[in-house]
Design an enzyme around this catalytic site. Structure first.
Site, PDB file in Angstrom:
ATOM      1  N   THR A 123       0.822  -1.214   0.000  1.00 38.22           N
ATOM      2  CA  THR A 123       0.000   0.000   0.000  1.00 38.22           C
ATOM      3  C   THR A 123       0.855   1.263   0.000  1.00 38.22           C
ATOM      4  O   THR A 123       0.669   2.164  -0.831  1.00 38.22           O
ATOM      5  CB  THR A 123      -0.944   0.006   1.209  1.00 38.22           C
ATOM      6  OG1 THR A 123      -1.809  -1.132   1.140  1.00 38.22           O
ATOM      7  CG2 THR A 123      -1.793   1.263   1.233  1.00 38.22           C
TER       8      THR A 123
ATOM      9  N   ASP B 117     -12.202   2.887   1.646  1.00 38.78           N
ATOM     10  CA  ASP B 117     -11.302   3.541   2.618  1.00 38.78           C
ATOM     11  C   ASP B 117     -10.483   4.651   1.962  1.00 38.78           C
ATOM     12  O   ASP B 117      -9.277   4.767   2.183  1.00 38.78           O
ATOM     13  CB  ASP B 117     -10.336   2.508   3.225  1.00 38.78           C
ATOM     14  CG  ASP B 117     -11.047   1.330   3.866  1.00 38.78           C
ATOM     15  OD1 ASP B 117     -12.172   1.502   4.346  1.00 38.78           O
ATOM     16  OD2 ASP B 117     -10.467   0.221   3.872  1.00 38.78           O
TER      17      ASP B 117
ATOM     18  N   ASP C 182      -8.037   3.594  -1.191  1.00 41.57           N
ATOM     19  CA  ASP C 182      -6.925   4.201  -0.448  1.00 41.57           C
ATOM     20  C   ASP C 182      -6.343   5.409  -1.171  1.00 41.57           C
ATOM     21  O   ASP C 182      -5.120   5.571  -1.271  1.00 41.57           O
ATOM     22  CB  ASP C 182      -5.820   3.167  -0.191  1.00 41.57           C
ATOM     23  CG  ASP C 182      -6.233   2.086   0.801  1.00 41.57           C
ATOM     24  OD1 ASP C 182      -7.410   2.072   1.199  1.00 41.57           O
ATOM     25  OD2 ASP C 182      -5.386   1.257   1.148  1.00 41.57           O
TER      26      ASP C 182
ATOM     27  N   GLN D 297      -5.199  -1.758  -3.404  1.00 42.63           N
ATOM     28  CA  GLN D 297      -4.952  -0.433  -2.840  1.00 42.63           C
ATOM     29  C   GLN D 297      -4.043   0.340  -3.793  1.00 42.63           C
ATOM     30  O   GLN D 297      -3.033  -0.191  -4.262  1.00 42.63           O
ATOM     31  CB  GLN D 297      -4.280  -0.548  -1.471  1.00 42.63           C
ATOM     32  CG  GLN D 297      -5.089  -1.307  -0.441  1.00 42.63           C
ATOM     33  CD  GLN D 297      -4.828  -2.802  -0.441  1.00 42.63           C
ATOM     34  OE1 GLN D 297      -4.281  -3.348  -1.393  1.00 42.63           O
ATOM     35  NE2 GLN D 297      -5.210  -3.473   0.639  1.00 42.63           N
TER      36      GLN D 297
END
Length: 375
Positions: free
Chosen positions: A136, A222, A195, A172
């Site tokens: 990530t 998210d 993300d 992500q």
């Protein structure tokens, strides 16, 4: 609530559509001709021939500046106090600002973030040269670790798409990871899917304060997350539609991972959440308690904001892990409006008291740092 965006926001999906007809590289909208070929690519901010200060560097992909890439300018700007003026254009690259390059300022010369786009397309599961994957953090188009960083009128984007990479499970794809204390973003855009905006700190015991004003962020899962003490003032968050899912939830706007000893997490004020997705397809937030910090106690306050119908008003919060239920975290709201803010099940929508709201302010969160006074 009136809009803080006089021009309609152009989502990354809009970028793709607009760019396809023009044959623009990257699938991004072409830079306006007036900005790309004008005689003053740096607007009112000088030029290499008329440098504003010795510490000002000019970046232009068409070769009219000191550098053609942002990273080249960052590399040259050793130490503190440098200003980078970015001419309109698409900068397809990854950029890293380490902890030694403090008090840096980046300015989009046209004073509109659609004109200056820093973009790349790594995801967490993208293979790295030499083996392994980026993860990530490594997926970020731009990573800023230095303290006292300021950006104005810039788009940070990650244009990696799940549909193009069905073999990759690590989806992500960060547009910006910012970790420094006193990091401010004014009139910037953060464009991606999962993300998108990683508002974090350099270490667990470091409490980084960050401020986002008049900014736009979009995504699905998210897409605003991390452990920083971050204030989002007069910002616009937009949730994307998803054709790859048959049922809700499609995703989550916020996923804070606030350290337990940090009294302040994410504060969203005078902002709005809109959606391309069907009604109630999104949760407002879920708490992220990472394996690297199982003592985290995520904190989020959303106040005086407009929540559109894309947010599930009945159950706006959910768990990321059964071991850390959202009810045990620090989630609260205050005086929100809109169909996504309707209180139908009181237990699912914790509200601040007027007294508590008195300290849930930008001043309370950011202390002696007042970035809203910056010009």
């Amino acid at each position: 609530m009136p809009s803080h965006h006089p021009r309609p926001p152009l989502s990354r999906r809009g970028f793709l559509i607009a760019g396809a007809g023009a044959g623009a590289a990257l699938g991004l909208a072409a830079v306006p001709a007036r900005a790309a070929v004008g005689r003053r690519p740096f607007g009112r901010y000088g030029s290499p021939a008329r440098r504003r200060t010795p510490g000002t560097l000019y970046v232009d992909p068409y070769g009219r500046g000191d550098f053609t890439t942002v990273q080249a300018a960052v590399t040259a700007a050793t130490g503190s106090g440098w200003t980078l003026v970015l001419a309109p254009g698409v900068y397809r690259e990854t950029v890293a600002v380490d902890t030694t390059r403090t008090e840096a300022t980046w300015i989009g010369a046209s004073e509109h973030p659609r004109d200056v786009v820093i973009v790349y397309d790594n995801a967490a599961g993208t293979a790295k040269p030499g083996g392994g994957t980026y993860g990530t953090t490594g997926s970020a188009t731009a990573t800023v670790q230095a303290d006292d960083f300021t950006a104005r009128w810039i788009t940070f984007a990650n244009d990696w798409l799940r549909a193009d990479h069905p073999d990759i499970s690590g989806t992500q794809a960060v547009a910006l990871k910012v970790q420094g204390d006193r990091s401010a973003f004014h009139h910037c855009r953060f464009v991606g899917h999962q993300d998108t905006l990683y508002a974090d700190s350099t270490a667990l015991g470091v409490f980084a304060r960050q401020y986002f004003a008049h900014c736009y962020a979009e995504g699905d899962v998210d897409f605003v997350f991390g452990r920083a003490a971050a204030v989002y003032e007069r910002c616009h968050f937009r949730t994307l539609d998803r054709t790859d899912l048959a049922t809700a939830p499609y995703g989550f706007v916020f996923a804070p991972s606030t350290a337990v000893l940090n009294p302040h997490g994410y504060l969203v004020t005078e902002s709005r959440v809109s959606s391309e997705a069907p009604r109630a397809a999104y949760k407002l937030a879920r708490p992220w308690v990472p394996t690297s910090d199982t003592t985290a106690r995520p904190s989020l306050v959303v106040r005086d904001s407009l929540l559109g119908p894309g947010i599930d008003a009945v159950a706006p919060y959910t768990d990321m892990s059964d071991a850390f239920p959202w009810q045990s975290q620090r989630f609260a709201e205050y005086r929100n409006l809109g169909p996504g803010a309707e209180i139908t099940v009181a237990a699912n929508r914790p509200q601040l008291t007027a007294e508590q709201a008195g300290s849930a302010t930008r001043e309370g969160c950011l202390g002696d740092w007042a970035p809203w006074k910056e010009r």
